[in-house]
Structures are given as structure tokens and as C-alpha cells.
Design a protein around this motif. Structure first.
Motif, PDB file in Angstrom:
ATOM      1  N   PHE A 128      -9.123  -4.133  -8.007  1.00 37.02           N
ATOM      2  CA  PHE A 128      -8.199  -3.706  -6.962  1.00 37.02           C
ATOM      3  C   PHE A 128      -8.561  -4.243  -5.575  1.00 37.02           C
ATOM      4  N   VAL A 129      -9.796  -4.040  -5.173  1.00 33.05           N
ATOM      5  CA  VAL A 129     -10.168  -4.267  -3.768  1.00 33.05           C
ATOM      6  C   VAL A 129      -9.917  -5.699  -3.290  1.00 33.05           C
ATOM      7  N   PRO A 130     -10.335  -6.746  -4.021  1.00 29.12           N
ATOM      8  CA  PRO A 130     -10.117  -8.102  -3.488  1.00 29.12           C
ATOM      9  C   PRO A 130      -8.643  -8.445  -3.286  1.00 29.12           C
ATOM     10  N   THR A 131      -7.761  -7.841  -4.080  1.00 31.32           N
ATOM     11  CA  THR A 131      -6.343  -8.203  -3.995  1.00 31.32           C
ATOM     12  C   THR A 131      -5.655  -7.657  -2.754  1.00 31.32           C
ATOM     13  N   ILE A 132      -6.210  -6.610  -2.140  1.00 28.04           N
ATOM     14  CA  ILE A 132      -5.525  -6.018  -0.976  1.00 28.04           C
ATOM     15  C   ILE A 132      -6.049  -6.563   0.355  1.00 28.04           C
ATOM     16  N   ILE A 133      -6.985  -7.501   0.311  1.00 26.28           N
ATOM     17  CA  ILE A 133      -7.517  -8.074   1.554  1.00 26.28           C
ATOM     18  C   ILE A 133      -6.416  -8.695   2.416  1.00 26.28           C
ATOM     19  N   PRO A 134      -5.467  -9.454   1.832  1.00 30.52           N
ATOM     20  CA  PRO A 134      -4.393 -10.005   2.691  1.00 30.52           C
ATOM     21  C   PRO A 134      -3.607  -8.917   3.428  1.00 30.52           C
ATOM     22  N   PHE A 135      -3.402  -7.784   2.796  1.00 26.18           N
ATOM     23  CA  PHE A 135      -2.687  -6.676   3.446  1.00 26.18           C
ATOM     24  C   PHE A 135      -3.528  -6.086   4.577  1.00 26.18           C
ATOM     25  N   THR A 178     -15.109  -5.602  12.032  1.00 24.10           N
ATOM     26  CA  THR A 178     -15.337  -6.717  11.120  1.00 24.10           C
ATOM     27  C   THR A 178     -14.009  -7.206  10.562  1.00 24.10           C
ATOM     28  N   ASN A 179     -14.017  -8.437  10.031  1.00 27.03           N
ATOM     29  CA  ASN A 179     -12.775  -8.924   9.445  1.00 27.03           C
ATOM     30  C   ASN A 179     -12.507  -8.203   8.121  1.00 27.03           C
ATOM     31  N   ALA A 180     -11.279  -8.352   7.635  1.00 32.46           N
ATOM     32  CA  ALA A 180     -10.847  -7.570   6.474  1.00 32.46           C
ATOM     33  C   ALA A 180     -11.686  -7.854   5.235  1.00 32.46           C
ATOM     34  N   SER A 181     -12.056  -9.127   5.036  1.00 29.98           N
ATOM     35  CA  SER A 181     -12.849  -9.480   3.854  1.00 29.98           C
ATOM     36  C   SER A 181     -14.218  -8.830   3.887  1.00 29.98           C
ATOM     37  N   GLU A 182     -14.873  -8.846   5.046  1.00 29.01           N
ATOM     38  CA  GLU A 182     -16.194  -8.224   5.177  1.00 29.01           C
ATOM     39  C   GLU A 182     -16.102  -6.705   5.005  1.00 29.01           C
ATOM     40  N   TYR A 183     -15.047  -6.130   5.586  1.00 29.37           N
ATOM     41  CA  TYR A 183     -14.846  -4.683   5.458  1.00 29.37           C
ATOM     42  C   TYR A 183     -14.660  -4.282   3.991  1.00 29.37           C
TER      43      TYR A 183
END
Length: 448
Positions: A32-39, A2-7
Motif C-alpha cells: 500500500f504505502v509506496p503506491t500513495i506517495i504520488p498523492f 521531509t519530502n513525501a517519499s522520505e515521510y
């Protein structure tokens, strides 16, 4: 895959389902979690290894009974905790908090934040936190001693200089550290490196009690230097009146700013001419008095019941140094309306998620606790180094190292945010930089 956002969303949902009653811990996760999606998008290997699920689950949660006797001879009992959250970068490191609000949720949020705060320092320490719902306020020295000795009788089974090194936090100062260290020594053996924040008489570090407050101001100093400015002649709001607030106020004065407030759980002092630092130290460090005593000695000041964040006064910098969630959305809006440009958190998660998001959206330089208040744990790690060498550095040397560490943390947050197209978003920068370091170590060490 799955893509990072869905994961990330799926992991977040699973954490909510498994910890539905832990409000503070879930708040830390949701910040925390939403901010690390780009990484995660740029590093699918960590998604494949499911590192996010692993890093959000504590390695070990310890809960125990703490029986003790009060001065009347009555038997009392409190709960004790130690959360050993992540050891990928080194032994667990984090404070002990003695306060009636302490519960599993509060300590899990604190320990989770501690993982990334410690990673940002660049020092070899993992993340943990502990404490008890015991309240030292109003207790005699004898009662505090008996409680601390009982608490350490159990905690000693799980800590050590290469395993888990506790320090102080709210309600745990040099008195409590001294009693706990003494009991550890009696049970085990003398080992200066088993706790930090110790009194200087037995291998504590110069500059440790000042470190968290000083560090928050240093973070703001380096941010302002990037803008071609200094703290000179800037008015500041500070909350709290413990170690963090007192030494935040002290460093603000040293750098030319004017802190006009301090607070306790009942209300706050507004002193337009600037907080009388020596008076504050005498009241809080010597006599352990409430802030209502401040205006008796300085009638030109005002004492107001309620939150300091209800104060309507124009300020440029704010340093929340009291406790979690002290700044709610209404207070955030008031601060922005009153011209605040920098919010540097001396406490852990003092801004609600809504307030933090509002600061970022409003263009305020929001400096989250895991970055801005890392000075305390940084000097704790320096204390560990001194203990290993059987040395005690001079105050100036510790302070210079602290300033350098805070400059490194600021630049790391700044540069990480820029690299992810989020200039000046220090919350995103801090979270990604801390997570990247821990995730890499966890992946290299394997599934453990």
C-alpha cells in the motif's frame, strides 16, 4: 517538512519495527504505502497531519477467549478477535473468518484492506475484520452452534447496527451467521441491522451470497468494455470452491465465458469443457463434499493435487477466489506465459507482493482485491439500508445496484491511475482513491 517519499519510508519503517512478527499485515502495508506517495506529494497537508501513521494503526484491537463444549462433553477453547480499524467514513464493517490460520496478523491485514475497499464503494462504512482460529470443518451442527453462541456472547459487547456490523467470510456462512445472530438477539434485542449476510428468513438481502463473485466478474466486464471487448468466448481460471468461486463461475457463464477450473485446499478440478456448475453447487452447498467427488460424477474432468496455479493452459482471464498469497511469483510468471491478460482478485490479497508487481510490470490488467472483490461488502451495505427501511429488495434490483457500484469502483481506479500518470495501474488507482477519501474524512474530524 521531509519530502513525501522520505515521510512514507519512515512511516513504513516504524510499522515494521512495531509489528515485526505480523507477516501478512506487513505485506499489506508494503503493497500500500509506496503506491500513495504520488498523492502525498500533491497533498502535503496530510503529511503535516501525519495521516498515514494514524490510518495504519487500528482504533481498537479486541481479543478474547471462546470456551465451548464438544459432542463428547470435553471443554475446548479458541481465540476470538475483532479488529475495529477505522471509522472515519462510518461504522466498522467487515467479515468474520473461522479458520485455523486466523491470527492477529491475518485479521489486521484484512481489516486494513477493508478500510479502503469500503471507501471505494462510496458507501458510508468504515473498516474492520474479526474471527477465530476455530475450524468448522468436521464439526457437528451442535458443536458449531455452541461455538458460535460462545463467540457472540463476548463479541456482542462491542458491536451494534451503528457501531460495528460484522458479516461472513471464510468458514462463516448462513449457518454460522444464524447461530450468532440468534445469540445476539437473546443477549441484546432483535436488531436486523447488527449483522449482514443473514439468511433471507430474517432480513438478509437477495443477492448477498452471490455478490463477491459476481462483483469480481463485473469489474472485469467493465474493464473489457473500455477495451471494446466482452467476456464472450474467453477461457477463465478460477480458484476456490466456496461462495466467491461458485458465483464467480456462475456470472462468467452468464456473460459468455468458460471457467475451466475450481479448487480446494488439496487440489483442483480441470474441466476442459467448462466446470459443471450445478454439480459443483450440489457438492459444496448441499453435501459439503471435497472436490474429489466431482470426478466420480464427471469422469471426463481431471482432479490434480496441488495448486491450480500450477496448471499449464492458455487462458485470458484469471480469478483467484480462495485465500491470501495463493499466487506466488512462479505462478504469476506461468500465467503471463500462458497469455493471461486480466487478473481480477475475488479473494483478499491472493497475489504475493512480488506476483502483483510482476503482473503490473508485464502489462497484465491487475485488479486488486480491495477493488475487484468489493461487491460483497457493497451488498452488505445495501442489506443495512434494507434493514433500516424494513424492506427486502428483489434480486434484479440488488444485482443492478451491484453492477453500478462495480462500474463506479472500476472507473474510480482507472481515472485515479490516469490522474497520477500510471494508466492501467489499478493497484495504485485503488490505493490512492481509497486513501484520499479516508484521509480527507480523518483530517476534517480532527485528531481522534
Amino acid at each position: 517538512m521531509t519530502n513525501a517519499s522520505e515521510y512514507a519510508k519512515k512511516v513504513q519503517e516504524n510499522i515494521h519495527q512495531g509489528n515485526s512478527h505480523e507477516t501478512e499485515f506487513l505485506q499489506a502495508i508494503d503493497e500500500f504505502v509506496p503506491t500513495i506517495i504520488p498523492f502525498l506529494e500533491n497533498h502535503p497537508e496530510y503529511q503535516e497531519k501525519n495521516i498515514l501513521s494514524l490510518v495504519t494503526e487500528p482504533e481498537r484491537v479486541i481479543q478474547f477467549r471462546v470456551p465451548w463444549m464438544d459432542d463428547q462433553g470435553d471443554w475446548q477453547v479458541n481465540r476470538g478477535y475483532r479488529i475495529q480499524f477505522n471509522s472515519a467514513l462510518g461504522p466498522y464493517k467487515g467479515g468474520l473468518r473461522f479458520h485455523p490460520s486466523v491470527n492477529l496478523s491475518v485479521l489486521k491485514f484484512l481489516a486494513f484492506e477493508q478500510i479502503f475497499k469500503n471507501a471505494l464503494t462510496g458507501l458510508p462504512i468504515g473498516g474492520g475484520k474479526g474471527g477465530s482460529d476455530f475450524d468448522p470443518k468436521g464439526k457437528s451442527d451442535g458443536e458449531v452452534m455452541r461455538f458460535c453462541q460462545s463467540f457472540m456472547t463476548e463479541l456482542a459487547k462491542y458491536i451494534g447496527p451503528n457501531t460495528d456490523i460484522p458479516a461472513g467470510d471464510i468458514g462463516v456462512g448462513k449457518r454460522e451467521i444464524g447461530y450468532m445472530f440468534g445469540m445476539y438477539k437473546r443477549i441484546k434485542q432483535y436488531d436486523a441491522g447488527v449483522m449482514t449476510g443473514k439468511p433471507l428468513e430474517f432480513w438478509g438481502s437477495q443477492g448477498r451470497k452471490e455478490a463477491t463473485g459476481y462483483g469480481a466478474v463485473y469489474f472485469a466486464k467493465h474493464l473489457l468494455a473500455d477495451l471494446g471487448e466482452t467476456l464472450e468466448n474467453k477461457k477463465a481460471i478460477v480458484s476456490g470452491s466456496g461462495n466467491v468461486a461458485i458465483y464467480c463461475i456462475e456470472k462468467l457463464y452468464q456473460l459468455g465465458a468458460t471457467p475451466v477450473t475450481c479448487s480446494d485446499s488439496n487440489g483442483f478440478i480441470y474441466d476442459e469443457a467448462g466446470i459443471d456448475l450445478e454439480l459443483l453447487k450440489e457438492l459444496k452447498e448441499v453435501h459439503r463434499e471435497r472436490l474429489t467427488e466431482y470426478i466420480k460424477a464427471r469422469p471426463s474432468a481431471q482432479y490434480v493435487e496441488g495448486s491450480v496455479w500450477n496448471l499449464d493452459v492458455e487462458v485470458e482471464v484469471a480469478f483467484p477466489c480462495a485465500t491470501q498469497n495463493e499466487i506466488q511469483i512462479d505462478s504469476a510468471k506461468r500465467l503471463v506465459k500462458n497469455g493471461v491478460r486480466i487478473v481480477a482478485e475475488g479473494a483478499n490479497m491472493p497475489s504475493s507482493l512480488e506476483a502483483a508487481d510482476y503482473f503490473v510490470a508485464s502489462g497484465v490488467y491487475y485488479c486488486p482485491g480491495k477493488a475487484a472483490n468489493a461487491g460483497g461488502v457493497a451488498v452488505s451495505a445495501l442489506e443495512m439500508s434494507q434493514n433500516s427501511q424494513r424492506l427486502q429488495w428483489e434480486t434484479e434490483e440488488v444485482d443492478q445496484k451491484l453492477d453500478g457500484i462495480m462500474k463506479h469502483i472500476y472507473e474510480t481506479c482507472r481515472d485515479t491511475a490516469i490522474a497520477h500518470d500510471a494508466k492501467d495501474n489499478f493497484m495504485l488507482g485503488a490505493n490512492i482513491a481509497g486513501f484520499a477519501k479516508v484521509a480527507q474524512a480523518m483530517a476534517i474530524q480532527g485528531l481522534v
